[in-house]
Design an enzyme around this catalytic site. Structure first.
Site, PDB file in Angstrom:
ATOM      1  NE  ARG A   1      -6.168  -3.712   3.066  1.00 61.75           N
ATOM      2  CZ  ARG A   1      -6.503  -2.692   3.884  1.00 61.75           C
ATOM      3  NH1 ARG A   1      -6.585  -1.471   3.416  1.00 61.75           N
ATOM      4  NH2 ARG A   1      -6.739  -2.910   5.174  1.00 61.75           N
TER       5      ARG A   1
ATOM      6  CG  HIS B   1      -2.480  -0.583   7.779  1.00 58.72           C
ATOM      7  ND1 HIS B   1      -3.599  -1.372   7.997  1.00 58.72           N
ATOM      8  CD2 HIS B   1      -2.853   0.324   6.829  1.00 58.72           C
ATOM      9  CE1 HIS B   1      -4.584  -0.948   7.226  1.00 58.72           C
ATOM     10  NE2 HIS B   1      -4.157   0.080   6.517  1.00 58.72           N
TER      11      HIS B   1
ATOM     12  CB  CYS C   1      -1.707   1.432   1.368  1.00 55.18           C
ATOM     13  SG  CYS C   1      -1.422   3.104   1.988  1.00 55.18           S
TER      14      CYS C   1
ATOM     15  CD  GLN D   1      -2.624  -1.609   2.221  1.00 55.42           C
ATOM     16  OE1 GLN D   1      -3.660  -1.039   2.537  1.00 55.42           O
ATOM     17  NE2 GLN D   1      -2.411  -2.077   0.991  1.00 55.42           N
TER      18      GLN D   1
ATOM     19  NE  ARG E   1      -8.301   2.392   9.481  1.00 58.67           N
ATOM     20  CZ  ARG E   1      -8.032   2.586   8.186  1.00 58.67           C
ATOM     21  NH1 ARG E   1      -8.339   3.719   7.608  1.00 58.67           N
ATOM     22  NH2 ARG E   1      -7.448   1.661   7.466  1.00 58.67           N
TER      23      ARG E   1
ATOM     24  CG  ASP F   1       0.801   5.730   2.801  1.00 54.62           C
ATOM     25  OD1 ASP F   1      -0.138   6.194   2.141  1.00 54.62           O
ATOM     26  OD2 ASP F   1       0.683   5.371   3.993  1.00 54.62           O
TER      27      ASP F   1
HETATM   28  N1  LIG Z   1      -5.228   1.457   2.697  1.00 57.33           N
HETATM   29  C1  LIG Z   1      -6.192   1.741   3.597  1.00 57.33           C
HETATM   30  O1  LIG Z   1      -6.097   1.368   4.786  1.00 57.33           O
HETATM   31  O2  LIG Z   1      -7.241   2.422   3.072  1.00 57.33           O
HETATM   32  P1  LIG Z   1      -8.435   3.055   3.931  1.00 57.33           P
HETATM   33  O3  LIG Z   1      -7.822   4.077   4.867  1.00 57.33           O
HETATM   34  O4  LIG Z   1      -9.360   3.661   2.925  1.00 57.33           O
HETATM   35  O5  LIG Z   1      -9.082   1.950   4.710  1.00 57.33           O
END
Ligand SMILES: NC(=O)OP(=O)(O)O
Length: 360
Positions: A333, A146, A306, A149, A119, A264
Site C-alpha cells: 500500500r 478503492h 485488503c 488497494q 476517504r 474482504d
Molecule cells: N485496506 C485498507 O484500505 O485498509 P485501511 O482501511 O486500514 O486503510
C-alpha cells in the site's frame, strides 16, 4: 482543471503499468534509505540515492471521514519520503459535514495544500470535492471504488509472479549499488476469484484485471443487495471487461481453476447493524483449504485480503499459511500510494504513460 483519480477505470492500461513500475522502483530506492544506517568501514559504501522529492515543502491533506490503518500510515510515511508532509484531517477535526460544505472545504484546503487524499462515505462526496478542488484529488476509498488497494494488489502479484510459473526462479530484490533497478516482473494471465460482497475493492478489480488479461470469477449471495451497482457495471462494460468476468452465487463454482482467491470482510464500515443478516447470507463463503479443494482451485492458489480481516471470511490456516500474500500486500500500500502521490500531487502527471525510472 487539475487531474484527479476516482477509480482505476479512469487510467489507461499503460498508465496503470507505469504507476506499478514507478512503485517498484521507488520501493527499491527507498528501502536502503530507510534501513538502519551503518557506521565504521561500511560507511565507505556507495552513497544512497534519495527518492523523488517532488513533495518537498508541500502539504497533502488526508481528508478521512472513516477509520484507516494502512491507507493513512502509507500516505503519511510516503509523503515524508517524498519530502513533504501529510495533514490528517479526521471527521472530528474540521468543519466539513457539520458547519461547512464539501464545495467550500475543497476550495479552502485546496488553497493551502497541494493535494487531497480523501476517504469518504458516499461516492458522490468525493466527486463533489474533485469538482471544486483547485488541486488534484485522489480517492482513498468511497462507497464505489478503492483504486489504491488494487494498485497494491497488482504490485504484489507481479512481485510474486514466479509463484504462478512453475519453472521461473524467484527474482532478486536487493539492488543497492547495482546501478539500474530491477524491472517489474511480468505476470502471466491468471484466474482471480472473489468471494464476498460486491464492494469497492471488487469494483476496482472488475475494471482493471481483465485489461491485463486476467479472468475474474465472482461469487456473491444471490440477493439483489449483493449484486454489482449499475454505475460500476456500466464502467466494466465500457472498458470491455465484462467478457472476462464470470459471476454466480456458488463459492465452490467460483474458485474453479483459481490461481488467486480474494475476499474482504462481509461487514464493511457502516454495515454493523446488518451483521446478523450478513453472517447468515454469507454462510459457506469462508475461504478455507477444504472449500478451494472441493471447488477445484489450482493446487498452488494464493490468497489476498485488503485487511482488516475478520475470521468469518477466511480461516487462520489460509490467512496465516503459506498461500497468504496479505502482509506483502499491506506493505505495498505504501509504495503504490507513494508512486501515486509523486505522479499525481508532485507532478500532475498520473495519467501519463512515459517511463519514470530515471526520476524515481
Ligand atoms: N485496506 C485498507 O484500505 O485498509 P485501511 O482501511 O486500514 O486503510
Amino acid at each position: 482543471m487539475p487531474p484527479h483519480l476516482m477509480t482505476l477505470a479512469d487510467l489507461s492500461t499503460p498508465a496503470i503499468t507505469r504507476v506499478l513500475t514507478h512503485s517498484h522502483t521507488l520501493k527499491q530506492v527507498s528501502l536502503p534509505w530507510l534501513a538502519p544506517q551503518q557506521t565504521g568501514k561500511s560507511s565507505r559504501r556507495k552513497p544512497l540515492k534519495m527518492p523523488s522529492q517532488s513533495l518537498f515543502n508541500k502539504s497533502i491533506a488526508l481528508l478521512f471521514s472513516k477509520r484507516s490503518t494502512r491507507t493513512r500510515v502509507s500516505a503519511e510515511t510516503a509523503a515524508t519520503l517524498l519530502g513533504g508532509r501529510a495533514l490528517f484531517l479526521g471527521r472530528d477535526d474540521i468543519q466539513l459535514g457539520v458547519n461547512e460544505s464539501a464545495r467550500d472545504t475543497a476550495r479552502v484546503i485546496g488553497g493551502m495544500c497541494q493535494g487531497i487524499f480523501a476517504r469518504v462515505g458516499d461516492h458522490a462526496e468525493i466527486e463533489e470535492l474533485a469538482r471544486y478542488s483547485p488541486v488534484p484529488v485522489l480517492n482513498a476509498l468511497s462507497s464505489l471504488w478503492h483504486p489504491t488497494q488494487i494498485l497494491a494488489d497488482l504490485l504484489t502479484l507481479h512481485e510474486h509472479a514466479h509463484l504462478f510459473t512453475s519453472d521461473a526462479p524467484a527474482p532478486e530484490t536487493a539492488v543497492e549499488g547495482k546501478g539500474a533497478y530491477k524491472p517489474l516482473p511480468e505476470l502471466r494471465p491468471l484466474t482471480i476469484t472473489w468471494l464476498g460482497d460486491s464492494t469497492n475493492i471488487l469494483h476496482d478489480m472488475l475494471v482493471t484485471y481483465p485489461r491485463f488479461g486476467h479472468k475474474i470469477r465472482v461469487a456473491t449471495p444471490a440477493q439483489l443487495a449483493y449484486q454489482c451497482p449499475t454505475p460500476v457495471w456500466d464502467r466494466v462494460k465500457e472498458l470491455g471487461c465484462d467478457k472476462d468476468i464470470w459471476w454466480g452465487s456458488d463459492p465452490r463454482e467460483a474458485v474453479h481453476g483459481a490461481d488467486v482467491v480474494v475476499t474482504d470482510t462481509w461487514i464493511s464500515m457502516g454495515q454493523e447493524a446488518e451483521k446478523a443478516q450478513r453472517l447468515k447470507d454469507f454462510q459457506g463463503y469462508q475461504v478455507t483449504e477444504a472449500l478451494c479443494k472441493e471447488g477445484g482451485a489450482k493446487s498452488g492458489w494464493k490468497f489476498l485480503h485488503c485487511l482488516p480481516r475478520k475470521p468469518d471470511e477466511v480461516d487462520d490456516e489460509v490467512f496465516y499459511g503459506p498461500r497468504s500474500l496479505v502482509f506483502p500486500e499491506a506493505d505495498n500500500r505504501k509504495w503504490t500510494i507513494m508512486a501515486a502521490f509523486d505522479l499525481l500531487f508532485g507532478k500532475w502527471n498520473l495519467h501519463g504513460t512515459e517511463a519514470t525510472q530515471s526520476e524515481a
